[in-house]
Design an enzyme around this catalytic site. Structure first.
Site, PDB file in Angstrom:
ATOM      1  N   HIS A   1       0.797  -1.226   0.000  1.00 52.25           N
ATOM      2  CA  HIS A   1       0.000   0.000   0.000  1.00 52.25           C
ATOM      3  C   HIS A   1       0.828   1.275   0.000  1.00 52.25           C
ATOM      4  O   HIS A   1       0.287   2.376  -0.091  1.00 52.25           O
ATOM      5  CB  HIS A   1      -0.930  -0.018   1.224  1.00 52.25           C
ATOM      6  CG  HIS A   1      -2.173   0.781   1.058  1.00 52.25           C
ATOM      7  ND1 HIS A   1      -2.520   1.801   1.915  1.00 52.25           N
ATOM      8  CD2 HIS A   1      -3.159   0.711   0.138  1.00 52.25           C
ATOM      9  CE1 HIS A   1      -3.677   2.326   1.537  1.00 52.25           C
ATOM     10  NE2 HIS A   1      -4.088   1.682   0.462  1.00 52.25           N
TER      11      HIS A   1
ATOM     12  N   LYS B   1       2.931   4.458  -0.982  1.00 50.87           N
ATOM     13  CA  LYS B   1       2.953   5.348  -2.142  1.00 50.87           C
ATOM     14  C   LYS B   1       4.200   6.228  -2.084  1.00 50.87           C
ATOM     15  O   LYS B   1       4.301   7.126  -1.233  1.00 50.87           O
ATOM     16  CB  LYS B   1       1.711   6.240  -2.179  1.00 50.87           C
ATOM     17  CG  LYS B   1       0.471   5.563  -2.738  1.00 50.87           C
ATOM     18  CD  LYS B   1      -0.203   4.652  -1.776  1.00 50.87           C
ATOM     19  CE  LYS B   1      -1.552   4.205  -2.314  1.00 50.87           C
ATOM     20  NZ  LYS B   1      -2.234   3.270  -1.422  1.00 50.87           N
TER      21      LYS B   1
ATOM     22  N   ASP C   1      15.665  11.019  -8.978  1.00 52.56           N
ATOM     23  CA  ASP C   1      16.896  11.626  -8.466  1.00 52.56           C
ATOM     24  C   ASP C   1      16.738  11.912  -6.978  1.00 52.56           C
ATOM     25  O   ASP C   1      16.571  10.991  -6.198  1.00 52.56           O
ATOM     26  CB  ASP C   1      17.262  12.872  -9.279  1.00 52.56           C
ATOM     27  CG  ASP C   1      17.687  12.518 -10.703  1.00 52.56           C
ATOM     28  OD1 ASP C   1      18.014  11.337 -10.949  1.00 52.56           O
ATOM     29  OD2 ASP C   1      17.675  13.406 -11.563  1.00 52.56           O
TER      30      ASP C   1
END
Length: 486
Positions: free
Chosen positions: A155, A157, A162
């Protein structure tokens, strides 16, 4: 374990002093990243989130790393941006971490969407697929693809390129880029934090399946399997993919320990503390940290304001207890109304999910009234939109701007605590200058942006109307079947 973070003594504190003490204690057991407030952007809208992702991909020179539940099947523009970056910079590598069950559904799945990149850039594109071991045995064979993620998902995110990272709760799919309200925080030019996020994904890859084109790939173990026109490859022949619990627990705890600072920073920068929550692997850093925060706030005599939100409001029982027991804290909660729930109007049994949340909200509010707690529940609704924001903000005495926020993938519910695998961040902002220089003080500006974020969410919040709604007779039975883990 919780006691290592709790205060040895009791003395009356202001919210700012309590939060400062809490952050210093947290830095002794969690990785801590000082970040200049000028390098933190609070993104306000789905479109801004999407254009920011495309921007950092477009500027990438060395690395791109993306972690999401899934990538939407129509995201050709995003895939084209990745391809353009790979073409422009021959040395650039792309690392993608997704949930296996959600990303390999039959048809036009995330896996099939990514195959052309894997085929065109071998050795430079790495796609890893985490599968929750909570679904195993005969149930793993019986549960249909549309429902198997109910036993736990990847789950987290994380969207980075870079030394830039965007952390939030949104997935990489069209609805999250257009009309689904969420939270997104862009952390700019921080190599240490970017290294941490990429190292985290590399750690997860050691207990994830690999997505490989099937035309020339050889299985690494007896647990690998072909699916459609690709190979789902399990790299560890010594460990069954349903029996990774000990391996994951050890890997996460070793990883976090390796990123501890020898001497926690005492700078005036914002402090970010990453928290891994993997309940099924006995890794509960978010849970431990929230217990600690409330413990530090117990003697705050200034009645701070806690704003809490979740698109799927089923507050984890230990968190409910923290909120209900905190007599010296005013708490405001925003949850999605049924119309703003992403499952509203869906086909089959899932169209009962909004009703399930109504039942859970009723139970919670019944307990609020029984205890006489200072808790207010509102529901978010905006025509044509769904709601997916999650996290909390802490504001001293309710009249200033927030000094602390929790953001990331957690929904603060039973699923996030026990069966999903999450990464969130506790952000602590030094007080800054409260006087005439506050408009030029970066910390004060950031605190004001956090206050504006809360206000923009609450602008579409209305009085909770759960008692008035109709719940069909079979919905409580459905809720009992999933053990309240909606």
């Amino acid at each position: 374990m919780l006691t290592t973070l709790r205060r040895a003594g009791r003395r009356a504190l202001s919210t700012k002093a309590a939060v400062s003490d809490f952050s210093q204690a947290l830095a002794r057991r969690q990785p801590t990243f000082p970040v200049p407030a000028n390098n933190i952007r609070i993104l306000a809208e789905p479109r801004e989130f999407y254009t920011s992702i495309l921007d950092i991909i477009g500027r990438a020179q060395r690395r791109i790393f993306l972690s999401s539940l899934y990538i939407g099947s129509s995201e050709t523009e995003l895939l084209q941006a990745l391809q353009n970056a790979l073409e422009r910079k021959p040395g650039l590598e792309v690392t993608i971490q997704l949930d296996l069950n959600r990303s390999t559904r039959p048809g036009k799945s995330s896996a099939r969407l990514l195959l052309p990149l894997l085929q065109a850039y071998p050795g430079r594109v790495h796609v890893n697929l985490f599968r929750s071991p909570h679904l195993n045995g005969i149930m793993a064979k019986l549960v249909p693809p549309r429902f198997n993620e109910g036993w736990g998902t990847w789950h987290a995110k994380i969207y980075g390129a870079d030394d830039d990272i965007i952390i939030g709760g949104a997935n990489l799919s069209k609805v999250y880029f257009t009309n689904r309200r969420d939270r997104y925080i862009h952390l700019q030019q921080n190599s240490r934090l970017a290294d941490y996020c990429l190292d985290f994904l590399k750690t997860v890859s050691t207990f994830s399946f690999r997505l490989l084109p099937s035309n020339d790939a050889q299985p690494s173990s007896q647990y690998s399997y072909p699916q459609e026109d690709y190979l789902v490859d399990w790299p560890d022949s010594q460990t069954h993919p349903h029996q990774i619990h000990t391996k994951v627990e050890s890997a996460f705890k070793t990883f976090q320990a390796s990123h501890l600072s020898a001497t926690p920073s005492e700078s005036n920068d914002v402090h970010l503390h990453p928290l891994i929550q993997g309940g099924q692997f006995n890794v509960r850093e978010e849970e431990e940290t929230l217990h600690s925060l409330f413990d530090y706030l117990k003697t705050d005599e200034t009645r701070p304001l806690l704003d809490l939100t979740s698109g799927y409001f089923n507050l984890y029982k230990p968190y409910q207890k923290l909120v209900l027991d905190a007599k010296n804290i005013n708490t405001r909660i925003v949850a999605a109304s049924p119309l703003a729930n992403g499952f509203y109007g869906s086909r089959g049994i899932s169209n009962r999910i909004p009703e399930g949340y109504t039942i859970l909200e009723r139970r919670f509010m019944k307990e609020v009234r029984r205890r006489g707690s200072s808790v207010e529940l509102n529901e978010w609704e905006q025509e044509g939109w769904t709601y997916h924001a999650k996290g909390l903000w802490l504001t001293p005495n309710g009249s200033q701007d927030p000094v602390l926020t929790l953001f990331g993938s957690t929904n603060l519910n039973a699923r996030s605590a026990d069966i999903d695998t999450e990464l969130s961040f506790m952000m602590v902002v030094p007080p800054g200058k409260e006087a005439e220089e506050k408009d030029s003080d970066a910390n004060m500006v950031l605190r004001r942006r956090l206050a504006e974020e809360v206000a923009s969410i609450r602008a579409h919040a209305r009085e909770w109307r759960g008692e008035e709604r109709t719940v069909r007779p079979l919905t409580p039975f459905m809720l009992a079947l999933v053990k309240d883990k909606l």
